[in-house]
Design a protein around this motif. Structure first.
Motif, PDB file in Angstrom:
ATOM      1  N   PRO A 175       1.065  -1.160   0.009  1.00  0.00           N
ATOM      2  CA  PRO A 175       0.181   0.114   0.015  1.00  0.00           C
ATOM      3  C   PRO A 175       0.812   1.273   0.207  1.00  0.00           C
ATOM      4  O   PRO A 175       2.171   1.363   0.177  1.00  0.00           O
ATOM      5  CB  PRO A 175      -0.724  -0.034   1.418  1.00  0.00           C
ATOM      6  CG  PRO A 175      -0.732  -1.565   1.685  1.00  0.00           C
ATOM      7  CD  PRO A 175       0.770  -1.921   1.028  1.00  0.00           C
ATOM      8  N   THR A 176       0.261   2.179  -0.102  1.00  0.00           N
ATOM      9  CA  THR A 176       0.761   3.835  -0.024  1.00  0.00           C
ATOM     10  C   THR A 176       1.608   3.825   1.451  1.00  0.00           C
ATOM     11  O   THR A 176       0.815   3.419   2.331  1.00  0.00           O
ATOM     12  CB  THR A 176      -0.356   4.769  -0.096  1.00  0.00           C
ATOM     13  OG1 THR A 176      -0.751   4.702  -1.277  1.00  0.00           O
ATOM     14  CG2 THR A 176       0.300   6.311  -0.029  1.00  0.00           C
ATOM     15  N   ARG A 179      -0.706   4.254   4.582  1.00  0.00           N
ATOM     16  CA  ARG A 179      -2.021   3.738   4.540  1.00  0.00           C
ATOM     17  C   ARG A 179      -2.334   2.565   5.480  1.00  0.00           C
ATOM     18  O   ARG A 179      -3.467   2.578   6.170  1.00  0.00           O
ATOM     19  CB  ARG A 179      -2.174   3.276   3.040  1.00  0.00           C
ATOM     20  CG  ARG A 179      -3.493   2.319   2.783  1.00  0.00           C
ATOM     21  CD  ARG A 179      -4.624   3.338   3.109  1.00  0.00           C
ATOM     22  NE  ARG A 179      -5.153   4.011   1.918  1.00  0.00           N
ATOM     23  CZ  ARG A 179      -6.273   4.963   2.056  1.00  0.00           C
ATOM     24  NH1 ARG A 179      -6.748   4.966   3.079  1.00  0.00           N
ATOM     25  NH2 ARG A 179      -6.652   5.485   1.153  1.00  0.00           N
ATOM     26  N   GLN A 194       6.461  -0.719   4.928  1.00  0.00           N
ATOM     27  CA  GLN A 194       4.887  -0.831   4.968  1.00  0.00           C
ATOM     28  C   GLN A 194       4.591  -2.204   4.889  1.00  0.00           C
ATOM     29  O   GLN A 194       4.994  -3.116   4.331  1.00  0.00           O
ATOM     30  CB  GLN A 194       4.491  -0.092   3.429  1.00  0.00           C
ATOM     31  CG  GLN A 194       2.903   0.113   3.510  1.00  0.00           C
ATOM     32  CD  GLN A 194       2.552   1.088   4.613  1.00  0.00           C
ATOM     33  OE1 GLN A 194       1.380   1.176   4.816  1.00  0.00           O
ATOM     34  NE2 GLN A 194       3.429   1.630   5.348  1.00  0.00           N
ATOM     35  N   ALA A 213      -6.334  -1.302   6.752  1.00  0.00           N
ATOM     36  CA  ALA A 213      -5.985   0.076   6.356  1.00  0.00           C
ATOM     37  C   ALA A 213      -6.693   0.972   7.326  1.00  0.00           C
ATOM     38  O   ALA A 213      -7.744   0.658   7.986  1.00  0.00           O
ATOM     39  CB  ALA A 213      -6.453   0.297   5.069  1.00  0.00           C
ATOM     40  N   HIS A 215      -6.214   5.172   9.716  1.00  0.00           N
ATOM     41  CA  HIS A 215      -5.449   5.871  10.620  1.00  0.00           C
ATOM     42  C   HIS A 215      -5.240   5.179  11.922  1.00  0.00           C
ATOM     43  O   HIS A 215      -6.197   4.444  12.551  1.00  0.00           O
ATOM     44  CB  HIS A 215      -6.159   7.302  10.863  1.00  0.00           C
ATOM     45  CG  HIS A 215      -5.207   8.099  11.899  1.00  0.00           C
ATOM     46  ND1 HIS A 215      -3.872   8.396  11.631  1.00  0.00           N
ATOM     47  CD2 HIS A 215      -5.482   8.561  13.057  1.00  0.00           C
ATOM     48  CE1 HIS A 215      -3.704   9.270  12.724  1.00  0.00           C
ATOM     49  NE2 HIS A 215      -4.451   9.128  13.277  1.00  0.00           N
ATOM     50  N   SER A 222       1.229   7.533  10.110  1.00  0.00           N
ATOM     51  CA  SER A 222      -0.206   6.889   9.598  1.00  0.00           C
ATOM     52  C   SER A 222      -1.057   8.240   8.984  1.00  0.00           C
ATOM     53  O   SER A 222      -1.186   9.062   9.702  1.00  0.00           O
ATOM     54  CB  SER A 222      -0.907   6.224  10.751  1.00  0.00           C
ATOM     55  OG  SER A 222      -2.188   5.881  10.585  1.00  0.00           O
ATOM     56  N   VAL A 227     -10.776   5.756   4.156  1.00  0.00           N
ATOM     57  CA  VAL A 227     -10.549   4.326   3.594  1.00  0.00           C
ATOM     58  C   VAL A 227     -11.491   4.053   2.623  1.00  0.00           C
ATOM     59  O   VAL A 227     -12.877   3.875   3.134  1.00  0.00           O
ATOM     60  CB  VAL A 227     -10.326   3.230   4.521  1.00  0.00           C
ATOM     61  CG1 VAL A 227     -10.056   1.857   3.953  1.00  0.00           C
ATOM     62  CG2 VAL A 227      -9.297   3.405   5.399  1.00  0.00           C
ATOM     63  N   TYR A 230     -12.746  -0.842  -0.909  1.00  0.00           N
ATOM     64  CA  TYR A 230     -11.741  -1.509  -1.968  1.00  0.00           C
ATOM     65  C   TYR A 230     -12.580  -2.597  -2.656  1.00  0.00           C
ATOM     66  O   TYR A 230     -12.561  -2.932  -3.881  1.00  0.00           O
ATOM     67  CB  TYR A 230     -10.734  -2.166  -1.229  1.00  0.00           C
ATOM     68  CG  TYR A 230      -9.524  -1.101  -0.716  1.00  0.00           C
ATOM     69  CD1 TYR A 230      -9.030   0.176  -1.507  1.00  0.00           C
ATOM     70  CD2 TYR A 230      -9.312  -0.814   0.764  1.00  0.00           C
ATOM     71  CE1 TYR A 230      -8.355   1.135  -1.059  1.00  0.00           C
ATOM     72  CE2 TYR A 230      -8.772   0.016   1.320  1.00  0.00           C
ATOM     73  CZ  TYR A 230      -8.179   1.108   0.154  1.00  0.00           C
ATOM     74  OH  TYR A 230      -7.053   1.902   0.761  1.00  0.00           O
ATOM     75  N   PRO A 419       1.740   3.021  -3.801  1.00  0.00           N
ATOM     76  CA  PRO A 419       1.326   1.562  -3.869  1.00  0.00           C
ATOM     77  C   PRO A 419       1.304   0.817  -5.076  1.00  0.00           C
ATOM     78  O   PRO A 419       1.531   1.496  -6.181  1.00  0.00           O
ATOM     79  CB  PRO A 419      -0.383   1.790  -3.691  1.00  0.00           C
ATOM     80  CG  PRO A 419      -0.500   3.353  -4.642  1.00  0.00           C
ATOM     81  CD  PRO A 419       0.663   3.920  -4.431  1.00  0.00           C
ATOM     82  N   LEU A 443      -2.345   6.770  -2.949  1.00  0.00           N
ATOM     83  CA  LEU A 443      -3.735   6.336  -2.212  1.00  0.00           C
ATOM     84  C   LEU A 443      -4.583   6.051  -3.318  1.00  0.00           C
ATOM     85  O   LEU A 443      -5.792   5.838  -3.263  1.00  0.00           O
ATOM     86  CB  LEU A 443      -4.153   7.585  -1.508  1.00  0.00           C
ATOM     87  CG  LEU A 443      -3.618   8.246  -0.105  1.00  0.00           C
ATOM     88  CD1 LEU A 443      -4.163   9.574   0.303  1.00  0.00           C
ATOM     89  CD2 LEU A 443      -3.525   7.053   0.759  1.00  0.00           C
ATOM     90  N   GLU A 445      -4.836   2.738  -4.239  1.00  0.00           N
ATOM     91  CA  GLU A 445      -5.072   1.458  -4.102  1.00  0.00           C
ATOM     92  C   GLU A 445      -6.271   0.815  -4.791  1.00  0.00           C
ATOM     93  O   GLU A 445      -6.391  -0.230  -5.365  1.00  0.00           O
ATOM     94  CB  GLU A 445      -4.939   0.767  -2.541  1.00  0.00           C
ATOM     95  CG  GLU A 445      -3.818   0.801  -2.022  1.00  0.00           C
ATOM     96  CD  GLU A 445      -3.660   2.428  -1.306  1.00  0.00           C
ATOM     97  OE1 GLU A 445      -2.427   2.469  -0.843  1.00  0.00           O
ATOM     98  OE2 GLU A 445      -4.165   3.212  -1.748  1.00  0.00           O
TER      99      GLU A 445
END
Length: 480
Positions: A175-176, A179, A194, A213, A215, A222, A227, A230, A419, A443, A445
């Motif tokens: 991931p980024t 993230r 990561q 994913a 914060h 973070s 989010v 996905y 990512p 970001l 993803e």
């Protein structure tokens, strides 16, 4: 169709069958797994709401802290370390009902590209046990490929999720940066590390990322951003998506089998309605030299805490504190870790920090600017995940430079904090998997998963559905 306990028992049987050949785990947590599964079944029977991963057997790379379970980083330095707390990423898995089957083998302190630097023995590739599974998350990739777990967590500092995913024919997502929380991840290079998933499908990777994913106030890096869904992104059409093939990734040193598979994958994306075109990132190949200044420098600082005083190994027979620290590090760290600490300490030393570390940070900025220019024209970028397929065990152990070049295609992404996902796109002439790498902007993803899923569904079964030869004889026996 089956209980969580039945699924867990079947997974543990598979794990026991393949582990003598693969050595993918440092710790198997069978008792905990069955207890976790029983709790899921009890919740289901009571009509309680279940998390999206309820009853799903997963494995965790052995550099993510597990409360009450040894977390060794595959190093003698931490051989007996049992954390008193849980990493955020794994904590989120357990909150959603996932079942822990074990901690996976890795290159010591995540420093390696083949899972051969582990202090507890190398891991083998389930496609061909005489070959490496990649690294440093080789145990996680091998376990997923062999069916010893449904999915696994790994960490990626310079390709350590994506490169073993490529070698083992599974999906690996980095991931980024920021993230996924790094709280509880034993630090290697803090500006590069990561956490991300390895799985047998893009949909499973999306499911895992959805859970881990977000914060985390305990991790200062973070990101405080929403989010997205996905899983919903997998259903979005890909027509019109602009994909840039990085020209610098198809020159000398890249296996013809790899080039052929990647070109076929690009043609498949074009057939799906994506617009695929070449793009240049002139500084891409400077990533290796840049990384091997920055990452060892950060490792030198992070690993200074292993001094024989606070926790971990303490050497016996020392004459004084300095001698104790020297003996402890000599006994506790393997050759590759020592090599990188020495490189990093030298690069940060007075008189050299400007020539090496600061210069590397400047080149890092240039690499990121190349990506920025590319993303002004394209939605995603495309490369091979690795210039080669899995190489023979022992082939590069005594040639660090050749070993480092296995991460040629993945390292620049970490330097830029982007990512990226690796997914299978074919087999070479030896029958070993080839990995396709898709790179997204910060970001992005959801778009990565969307296009990767569309490719996976459209590609030939040989590209993403075949099982390693080691596993095929087990499929019938474990089912029975």
């Amino acid at each position: 169709e089956c209980s969580a306990r039945e699924l867990t028992e079947a997974t543990l049987r598979r794990l026991a069958a393949v582990e003598p050949v693969l050595h993918a785990f440092t710790t198997v947590t069978a008792e905990r797994a069955l207890a976790d599964a029983d709790r899921v079944d009890a919740d289901r029977a009571a009509g309680r709401t279940l998390g999206p991963l309820a009853g799903i057997p997963v494995a965790v790379k052995d550099n993510l802290c597990s409360k009450g379970i040894a977390t060794t980083c595959s190093s003698r330095m931490l051989e007996h370390f049992v954390p008193p707390y849980e990493a955020t990423a794994t904590e989120r898995l357990w909150q959603q009902g996932a079942v822990l089957v074990g901690k996976t083998n890795m290159d010591e302190f995540a420093m390696g590209s083949s899972t051969e630097t582990s202090a507890f023995g190398a891991t083998s590739n389930p496609w061909q046990p005489s070959c490496v599974p990649g690294g440093s998350s080789g145990g996680s990739a091998a376990a997923v490929a062999a069916g010893a777990c449904a999915a696994a967590l790994g960490s990626d500092t310079g390709g350590s999720i994506r490169q073993p995913a490529s070698f083992c024919g599974v999906v690996g997502l980095k991931p980024t940066y920021g993230r996924v929380s790094r709280w509880g991840l034993v630090a290697f290079a803090s500006s590069l590390d990561q956490v991300g998933p390895l799985s047998s499908s893009v949909a499973d990777a999306a499911e895992i990322l959805q859970v881990v994913a977000g914060h985390d106030p305990r991790d200062a890096t973070s990101l405080q951003v929403p989010v997205p869904d996905y899983r919903a992104s997998l259903r979005s059409p890909v027509k019109g998506c602009r994909v840039g093939m990085i020209r610098e990734c198809f020159g000398a040193g890249v296996s013809p089998d790899v080039v052929q598979s990647i070109q076929a994958a690009a043609a498949q994306l074009d057939a799906l309605g994506c617009h695929v075109e070449e793009v240049s990132c002139p500084r891409f190949k400077d990533g290796i030299a840049t990384y091997y200044i920055i990452a060892p420098s950060e490792a030198s600082a992070n690993l200074a805490r292993y001094d024989g005083v606070k926790y971990g190994l303490r050497a016996e027979g020392a004459r004084n504190c300095g001698d104790m620290t020297a003996r402890t590090r000599a006994q506790g760290f393997g050759p590759e870790v020592q090599r990188r600490i020495l490189i990093g300490t030298y690069a940060l030393s007075a008189g050299y920090v400007d020539a090496y570390y600061h210069k590397a940070q400047q080149v890092r900025t240039l690499i990121r600017q190349d990506f920025d220019r590319a993303f002004a024209r394209f939605d995603l970028l495309l490369t091979p995940t690795s210039p080669c397929t899995a190489f023979a065990a022992g082939e590069r152990v005594d040639d660090p430079l050749a070993m480092y070049l296995a991460d040629l295609m993945t390292i620049p992404i970490n330097l830029a904090g982007l990512p990226a996902i690796s997914l299978p796109c074919g087999l070479d002439e030896r029958g070993l998997p080839v990995g396709l790498q898709l790179i997204g902007n910060v970001l992005e993803e959801a778009r990565l998963l969307q296009v990767a899923h569309a490719y996976e569904q459209a590609a030939s079964p040989l590209a993403h559905c075949s099982r390693p030869p080691l596993v095929r004889p087990l499929l019938h026996s474990t089912a029975n």
